[in-house]
Write a protein that holds these residues in place. Structure first.
Motif, PDB file in Angstrom:
ATOM      1  N   LYS A  46      20.101 -17.753 -16.991  1.00  0.00           N
ATOM      2  CA  LYS A  46      20.258 -18.984 -16.227  1.00  0.00           C
ATOM      3  C   LYS A  46      21.122 -18.786 -14.980  1.00  0.00           C
ATOM      4  N   SER A  47      21.912 -17.717 -14.962  1.00  0.00           N
ATOM      5  CA  SER A  47      22.800 -17.464 -13.825  1.00  0.00           C
ATOM      6  C   SER A  47      22.161 -16.582 -12.764  1.00  0.00           C
ATOM      7  N   VAL A  48      20.958 -16.090 -13.014  1.00  0.00           N
ATOM      8  CA  VAL A  48      20.311 -15.151 -12.099  1.00  0.00           C
ATOM      9  C   VAL A  48      19.752 -15.875 -10.881  1.00  0.00           C
ATOM     10  N   SER A  49      19.956 -15.290  -9.728  1.00  0.00           N
ATOM     11  CA  SER A  49      19.304 -15.754  -8.496  1.00  0.00           C
ATOM     12  C   SER A  49      18.686 -14.552  -7.800  1.00  0.00           C
ATOM     13  N   ASP A  50      17.746 -14.809  -6.907  1.00  0.00           N
ATOM     14  CA  ASP A  50      17.146 -13.710  -6.158  1.00  0.00           C
ATOM     15  C   ASP A  50      17.836 -13.594  -4.800  1.00  0.00           C
ATOM     16  N   ILE A  51      17.571 -12.493  -4.092  1.00  0.00           N
ATOM     17  CA  ILE A  51      18.222 -12.234  -2.812  1.00  0.00           C
ATOM     18  C   ILE A  51      17.204 -12.288  -1.678  1.00  0.00           C
ATOM     19  N   TYR A  52      16.030 -12.805  -1.956  1.00  0.00           N
ATOM     20  CA  TYR A  52      14.975 -12.950  -0.938  1.00  0.00           C
ATOM     21  C   TYR A  52      14.518 -11.595  -0.406  1.00  0.00           C
ATOM     22  N   HIS A  53      14.583 -10.576  -1.256  1.00  0.00           N
ATOM     23  CA  HIS A  53      14.038  -9.262  -0.920  1.00  0.00           C
ATOM     24  C   HIS A  53      12.700  -9.112  -1.658  1.00  0.00           C
ATOM     25  N   LEU A  54      11.717  -9.885  -1.242  1.00  0.00           N
ATOM     26  CA  LEU A  54      10.452  -9.934  -1.964  1.00  0.00           C
ATOM     27  C   LEU A  54       9.674  -8.639  -1.742  1.00  0.00           C
ATOM     28  N   MET A  55       9.387  -7.939  -2.831  1.00  0.00           N
ATOM     29  CA  MET A  55       8.738  -6.634  -2.754  1.00  0.00           C
ATOM     30  C   MET A  55       7.591  -6.567  -3.763  1.00  0.00           C
ATOM     31  N   GLY A  56       6.719  -5.588  -3.567  1.00  0.00           N
ATOM     32  CA  GLY A  56       5.608  -5.383  -4.484  1.00  0.00           C
ATOM     33  C   GLY A  56       4.407  -6.243  -4.139  1.00  0.00           C
ATOM     34  N   GLY A  57       3.281  -5.906  -4.775  1.00  0.00           N
ATOM     35  CA  GLY A  57       2.041  -6.642  -4.533  1.00  0.00           C
ATOM     36  C   GLY A  57       0.963  -5.754  -3.941  1.00  0.00           C
ATOM     37  N   THR A  58       1.388  -4.819  -3.074  1.00  0.00           N
ATOM     38  CA  THR A  58       0.469  -3.778  -2.564  1.00  0.00           C
ATOM     39  C   THR A  58       1.166  -2.434  -2.771  1.00  0.00           C
ATOM     40  N   ARG A  59       1.457  -2.114  -3.980  1.00  0.00           N
ATOM     41  CA  ARG A  59       2.314  -0.997  -4.366  1.00  0.00           C
ATOM     42  C   ARG A  59       1.838   0.359  -3.848  1.00  0.00           C
ATOM     43  N   MET A  60       2.791   1.181  -3.414  1.00  0.00           N
ATOM     44  CA  MET A  60       2.508   2.566  -3.032  1.00  0.00           C
ATOM     45  C   MET A  60       2.322   3.391  -4.303  1.00  0.00           C
ATOM     46  N   SER A  61       1.262   4.202  -4.342  1.00  0.00           N
ATOM     47  CA  SER A  61       0.961   4.984  -5.537  1.00  0.00           C
ATOM     48  C   SER A  61       0.158   6.221  -5.168  1.00  0.00           C
ATOM     49  N   LEU A  62       0.045   7.134  -6.125  1.00  0.00           N
ATOM     50  CA  LEU A  62      -0.725   8.354  -5.905  1.00  0.00           C
ATOM     51  C   LEU A  62      -2.224   8.087  -5.882  1.00  0.00           C
ATOM     52  N   GLY A  63      -2.661   7.048  -6.594  1.00  0.00           N
ATOM     53  CA  GLY A  63      -4.081   6.742  -6.657  1.00  0.00           C
ATOM     54  C   GLY A  63      -4.331   5.263  -6.870  1.00  0.00           C
ATOM     55  N   PRO A  64      -5.574   4.805  -6.746  1.00  0.00           N
ATOM     56  CA  PRO A  64      -5.898   3.379  -6.828  1.00  0.00           C
ATOM     57  C   PRO A  64      -5.706   2.773  -8.211  1.00  0.00           C
ATOM     58  N   LYS A  65      -5.576   3.597  -9.250  1.00  0.00           N
ATOM     59  CA  LYS A  65      -5.370   3.061 -10.586  1.00  0.00           C
ATOM     60  C   LYS A  65      -3.986   2.453 -10.747  1.00  0.00           C
ATOM     61  N   ASP A  66      -3.034   2.873  -9.905  1.00  0.00           N
ATOM     62  CA  ASP A  66      -1.638   2.445 -10.057  1.00  0.00           C
ATOM     63  C   ASP A  66      -1.097   1.654  -8.877  1.00  0.00           C
ATOM     64  N   GLY A  67      -1.917   1.420  -7.841  1.00  0.00           N
ATOM     65  CA  GLY A  67      -1.408   0.696  -6.686  1.00  0.00           C
ATOM     66  C   GLY A  67      -2.456   0.510  -5.618  1.00  0.00           C
ATOM     67  N   ILE A  68      -2.005   0.169  -4.426  1.00  0.00           N
ATOM     68  CA  ILE A  68      -2.913  -0.213  -3.341  1.00  0.00           C
ATOM     69  C   ILE A  68      -2.892   0.777  -2.185  1.00  0.00           C
ATOM     70  N   VAL A  69      -1.714   1.300  -1.808  1.00  0.00           N
ATOM     71  CA  VAL A  69      -1.640   2.189  -0.651  1.00  0.00           C
ATOM     72  C   VAL A  69      -1.103   3.549  -1.069  1.00  0.00           C
ATOM     73  N   ASP A  70      -1.378   4.568  -0.238  1.00  0.00           N
ATOM     74  CA  ASP A  70      -0.855   5.903  -0.497  1.00  0.00           C
ATOM     75  C   ASP A  70       0.479   6.090   0.222  1.00  0.00           C
ATOM     76  N   ALA A  71       1.011   7.313   0.198  1.00  0.00           N
ATOM     77  CA  ALA A  71       2.323   7.583   0.792  1.00  0.00           C
ATOM     78  C   ALA A  71       2.334   7.405   2.297  1.00  0.00           C
ATOM     79  N   GLU A  72       1.156   7.387   2.944  1.00  0.00           N
ATOM     80  CA  GLU A  72       1.062   7.163   4.392  1.00  0.00           C
ATOM     81  C   GLU A  72       0.749   5.708   4.730  1.00  0.00           C
ATOM     82  N   LEU A  73       0.822   4.821   3.728  1.00  0.00           N
ATOM     83  CA  LEU A  73       0.577   3.382   3.858  1.00  0.00           C
ATOM     84  C   LEU A  73      -0.895   3.032   4.056  1.00  0.00           C
ATOM     85  N   ARG A  74      -1.795   3.994   3.870  1.00  0.00           N
ATOM     86  CA  ARG A  74      -3.239   3.733   3.942  1.00  0.00           C
ATOM     87  C   ARG A  74      -3.703   3.103   2.645  1.00  0.00           C
TER      88      ARG A  74
END
Length: 279
Positions: free
Chosen positions: A208-236
């Motif tokens: 109940k005491s937790v608040s966020d810091i407005y550092h919204l991250m994630g959703g198009t995750r960087m990953s080695l392949g499409p099974k684990d995310g959306i973009v590669d290490a070069e942001l493609r």
């Protein structure tokens, strides 16, 4: 086709965990109060080391200090006025009035704070303000913490976002581990009293005491392949050579603090790559 889009949403979690009552307030502030170099404010962050995190199987967690004035103080009133101007609030917005009995003393205090800022380049703590310890932690990556599109539309006809934001045992363990670490260090420093607002014990209601810091991250995750995310290490985007994403949404984890500079570096690197393709 992948269902990774919108998954792995995360933020930095923050809890005002304790109130510090140093024996020598001015000496303490000389050690820990923020300072300015030009117009840039520098704040002390009490970070944990990689070795400590590994030893305690802990997320990247750290602490920092904030100063809180009473709601009816002149400082809180002035801050509300400035926030109202920044937010373009109308004249009908009702803001709490400061305590008239405290105004003479607080006026002198305010002049001293201005002198500290202009002459000493320090951000000082009002004499009647409490000194709080905030504990901030990154989140454990969770594919079920995600963003979806609602069937409900906003004022311009776009689908509203539904955020399924989750945290649990890993974050509780990080908060409690840092609490224990800081408590031991505070005792060694022998700087004064400390009053904990949260134990972070399981079932204590710490959530109940937790608040966020407005550092919204994630959703198009960087990953080695499409099974684990959306973009590669070069942001493609995986499988689409001419589509890239430059956003905090690519961050697979949050680290300990503000992500903006990291994003700027990623964006500059992407710009260099795109420019090199045109040459």
């Amino acid at each position: 086709m992948t269902d990774q889009l919108g998954r792995w949403f995360h933020d930095h979690l923050s809890v005002k965990a304790a109130t510090l009552m140093p024996f020598g307030r001015r000496k303490f502030l000389n050690m820990f109060a923020p300072w300015f170099i030009g117009d840039t404010r520098h704040t002390i962050k009490l970070e944990t080391s990689d070795a400590w995190q590994e030893k305690h199987s802990c997320l990247n967690v750290m602490g920092h200090l904030v100063f809180e004035s009473a709601e009816n103080s002149a400082f809180a009133w002035l801050r509300q006025q400035l926030l109202a101007q920044q937010s373009n609030l109308g004249s009908n917005e009702k803001l709490a009035n400061p305590s008239l009995q405290q105004l003479p003393k607080e006026t002198l205090d305010l002049l001293y704070l201005i002198w500290k800022r202009v002459v000493r380049q320090r951000r000082w703590c009002p004499s009647n303000a409490e000194i709080k310890l905030c504990i901030d932690t990154e989140q454990q990556p969770n594919p079920d913490s995600r963003i979806r599109l609602s069937k409900t539309l906003d004022a311009i006809g776009m689908p509203k976002a539904v955020v399924q934001w989750q945290w649990g045992e890993s974050e509780r363990h990080a908060f409690q581990s840092y609490r224990n670490l800081f408590n031991r260090q505070w005792s060694i420093w022998d700087l004064g009293e400390i009053y904990w607002n949260e134990s972070f014990e399981a079932g204590s209601g710490w959530e109940k005491s937790v608040s966020d810091i407005y550092h919204l991250m994630g959703g198009t995750r960087m990953s080695l392949g499409p099974k684990d995310g959306i973009v590669d290490a070069e942001l493609r985007v995986h499988g689409i050579d001419n589509l890239s994403v430059a956003s905090l949404s690519v961050f697979p984890t949050g680290g300990s603090s503000n992500p903006t500079f990291t994003l700027m570096m990623l964006t500059l690197r992407l710009a260099d790559r795109l420019l090199s393709r045109r040459q």
